[in-house]
Design a protein around this motif. Structure first.
Motif, mmCIF file in Angstrom:
data_model
loop_
_atom_site.group_PDB
_atom_site.id
_atom_site.type_symbol
_atom_site.label_atom_id
_atom_site.label_comp_id
_atom_site.label_asym_id
_atom_site.label_seq_id
_atom_site.Cartn_x
_atom_site.Cartn_y
_atom_site.Cartn_z
ATOM 1 N N TRP A 1 0.854 -1.176 0.000
ATOM 2 C CA TRP A 1 0.000 0.000 0.000
ATOM 3 C C TRP A 1 0.892 1.228 0.000
ATOM 4 O O TRP A 1 1.853 1.309 0.755
ATOM 5 C CB TRP A 1 -0.918 0.007 1.223
ATOM 6 C CG TRP A 1 -1.983 -1.038 1.098
ATOM 7 C CD1 TRP A 1 -1.943 -2.319 1.568
ATOM 8 C CD2 TRP A 1 -3.224 -0.896 0.426
ATOM 9 N NE1 TRP A 1 -3.085 -2.981 1.228
ATOM 10 C CE2 TRP A 1 -3.894 -2.125 0.533
ATOM 11 C CE3 TRP A 1 -3.836 0.155 -0.252
ATOM 12 C CZ2 TRP A 1 -5.150 -2.330 -0.023
ATOM 13 C CZ3 TRP A 1 -5.090 -0.052 -0.798
ATOM 14 C CH2 TRP A 1 -5.737 -1.293 -0.679
ATOM 15 N N GLU A 2 0.558 2.190 -0.871
ATOM 16 C CA GLU A 2 1.376 3.386 -1.007
ATOM 17 C C GLU A 2 0.454 4.597 -1.146
ATOM 18 O O GLU A 2 -0.601 4.513 -1.781
ATOM 19 C CB GLU A 2 2.253 3.236 -2.245
ATOM 20 C CG GLU A 2 3.437 4.146 -2.280
ATOM 21 C CD GLU A 2 4.397 3.764 -3.408
ATOM 22 O OE1 GLU A 2 4.680 4.642 -4.229
ATOM 23 O OE2 GLU A 2 4.846 2.592 -3.458
ATOM 24 N N GLU A 3 0.862 5.726 -0.565
ATOM 25 C CA GLU A 3 0.066 6.937 -0.672
ATOM 26 C C GLU A 3 0.032 7.414 -2.130
ATOM 27 O O GLU A 3 1.057 7.454 -2.802
ATOM 28 C CB GLU A 3 0.623 8.037 0.225
ATOM 29 C CG GLU A 3 -0.257 9.266 0.266
ATOM 30 C CD GLU A 3 0.160 10.283 1.315
ATOM 31 O OE1 GLU A 3 -0.377 11.399 1.272
ATOM 32 O OE2 GLU A 3 1.008 9.954 2.166
ATOM 33 N N ALA A 4 -1.164 7.770 -2.585
ATOM 34 C CA ALA A 4 -1.350 8.261 -3.948
ATOM 35 C C ALA A 4 -1.542 9.778 -3.912
ATOM 36 O O ALA A 4 -1.858 10.360 -2.876
ATOM 37 C CB ALA A 4 -2.557 7.583 -4.590
ATOM 38 N N SER A 5 -1.398 10.401 -5.061
ATOM 39 C CA SER A 5 -1.439 11.863 -5.143
ATOM 40 C C SER A 5 -2.825 12.451 -4.914
ATOM 41 O O SER A 5 -2.950 13.571 -4.436
ATOM 42 C CB SER A 5 -0.932 12.311 -6.513
ATOM 43 O OG SER A 5 -1.858 11.936 -7.528
ATOM 44 N N GLY A 6 -3.872 11.721 -5.293
ATOM 45 C CA GLY A 6 -5.226 12.257 -5.183
ATOM 46 C C GLY A 6 -5.638 13.086 -6.385
ATOM 47 O O GLY A 6 -6.742 13.623 -6.430
ATOM 48 N N GLY A 7 -4.768 13.192 -7.374
ATOM 49 C CA GLY A 7 -5.083 13.947 -8.583
ATOM 50 C C GLY A 7 -5.484 13.025 -9.710
ATOM 51 O O GLY A 7 -5.161 11.837 -9.710
ATOM 52 N N GLY A 8 -6.192 13.581 -10.682
ATOM 53 C CA GLY A 8 -6.569 12.785 -11.835
ATOM 54 C C GLY A 8 -7.296 13.613 -12.869
ATOM 55 O O GLY A 8 -7.364 14.848 -12.772
ATOM 56 N N ARG A 9 -7.846 12.910 -13.856
ATOM 57 C CA ARG A 9 -8.595 13.554 -14.940
ATOM 58 C C ARG A 9 -9.936 12.850 -15.109
ATOM 59 O O ARG A 9 -10.024 11.631 -15.013
ATOM 60 C CB ARG A 9 -7.810 13.487 -16.242
ATOM 61 C CG ARG A 9 -6.567 14.338 -16.205
ATOM 62 C CD ARG A 9 -5.938 14.450 -17.596
ATOM 63 N NE ARG A 9 -4.781 15.323 -17.566
ATOM 64 C CZ ARG A 9 -4.825 16.652 -17.717
ATOM 65 N NH1 ARG A 9 -5.966 17.250 -17.897
ATOM 66 N NH2 ARG A 9 -3.722 17.365 -17.675
ATOM 67 N N LEU A 10 -10.948 13.636 -15.384
ATOM 68 C CA LEU A 10 -12.298 13.132 -15.574
ATOM 69 C C LEU A 10 -12.426 12.505 -16.963
ATOM 70 O O LEU A 10 -12.298 13.191 -17.969
ATOM 71 C CB LEU A 10 -13.293 14.285 -15.401
ATOM 72 C CG LEU A 10 -14.765 13.948 -15.373
ATOM 73 C CD1 LEU A 10 -15.093 12.957 -14.256
ATOM 74 C CD2 LEU A 10 -15.571 15.231 -15.209
ATOM 75 N N LYS A 11 -12.637 11.186 -17.007
ATOM 76 C CA LYS A 11 -12.738 10.483 -18.298
ATOM 77 C C LYS A 11 -14.155 10.474 -18.848
ATOM 78 O O LYS A 11 -14.369 10.596 -20.042
ATOM 79 C CB LYS A 11 -12.230 9.050 -18.153
ATOM 80 C CG LYS A 11 -10.725 8.959 -18.026
ATOM 81 C CD LYS A 11 -10.220 7.575 -17.752
ATOM 82 C CE LYS A 11 -10.665 6.511 -18.699
ATOM 83 N NZ LYS A 11 -10.060 5.202 -18.438
ATOM 84 N N THR A 12 -15.118 10.286 -17.971
ATOM 85 C CA THR A 12 -16.522 10.280 -18.376
ATOM 86 C C THR A 12 -17.366 10.558 -17.146
ATOM 87 O O THR A 12 -16.897 10.386 -16.019
ATOM 88 C CB THR A 12 -16.916 8.953 -19.054
ATOM 89 O OG1 THR A 12 -18.237 9.071 -19.600
ATOM 90 C CG2 THR A 12 -16.866 7.784 -18.084
ATOM 91 N N TRP A 13 -18.608 10.989 -17.339
ATOM 92 C CA TRP A 13 -19.471 11.335 -16.219
ATOM 93 C C TRP A 13 -20.921 11.240 -16.641
ATOM 94 O O TRP A 13 -21.252 11.184 -17.819
ATOM 95 C CB TRP A 13 -19.163 12.744 -15.709
ATOM 96 C CG TRP A 13 -19.411 13.805 -16.736
ATOM 97 C CD1 TRP A 13 -20.570 14.530 -16.925
ATOM 98 C CD2 TRP A 13 -18.514 14.227 -17.760
ATOM 99 N NE1 TRP A 13 -20.427 15.378 -17.994
ATOM 100 C CE2 TRP A 13 -19.165 15.223 -18.519
ATOM 101 C CE3 TRP A 13 -17.204 13.881 -18.100
ATOM 102 C CZ2 TRP A 13 -18.567 15.856 -19.597
ATOM 103 C CZ3 TRP A 13 -16.606 14.507 -19.180
ATOM 104 C CH2 TRP A 13 -17.291 15.487 -19.909
#
Length: 142
Positions: free
Chosen positions: A59-71
């Motif tokens: 388990w590793e800490e993730a950035s929490g950032g991303g991009r919206l692919k679909t909604w």
């Protein structure tokens, strides 16, 4: 922004494999599994790497950032507990680390853009904190 923290829903099903994910959210930290063999990031929690099938995961800490692919904009929720929040958005976020996650998208508008930047926001609608995402910056439409 809508008040997602006052929704009374049953919590997620916590398994021995997913427990570290849910426990980290309680501490305000977003973690993902990462393979010790091929170094790929993994979501949803599982017992083996879907890329190389290794069972050696951490388990590793993730950035929490991303991009919206679909909604999708939900006007008639499947659970009555969400009725007072409709309409609201749910979307697939491609995390900066690679995996995708389905989550609520928090915004005062429903004017989203493909690959728009989003950022994690951990909220607690009940007893268990959940990962929500909010628009991080406005970008031009692609």
């Amino acid at each position: 922004m809508k008040d997602f923290e006052n929704v009374s829903l049953p919590g997620p099903t916590v398994t021995p494999i997913s427990q570290p994910f849910w426990e980290s959210l309680k501490r305000g930290v977003f973690t993902l599994q990462r393979c010790n063999s091929c170094e790929e990031w993994i979501f949803y929690p599982r017992a083996h790497c879907p890329h190389c099938f290794s069972e050696s995961l951490r388990w590793e800490e993730a950035s929490g950032g991303g991009r919206l692919k679909t909604w999708s904009i939900v006007h008639r929720p499947g659970n009555p507990a969400w009725n007072h929040l409709a309409p609201y958005a749910v979307g697939v976020v491609e995390l900066d680390e690679g995996p995708s996650i389905l989550s609520h998208i928090l915004a005062d508008t429903h004017d989203y853009n493909y690959l728009q930047r989003v950022r994690l926001n951990i909220l607690t609608p009940g007893e268990q904190p959940l990962p929500f995402f909010e628009i991080h910056e406005q970008e031009e439409r692609i």
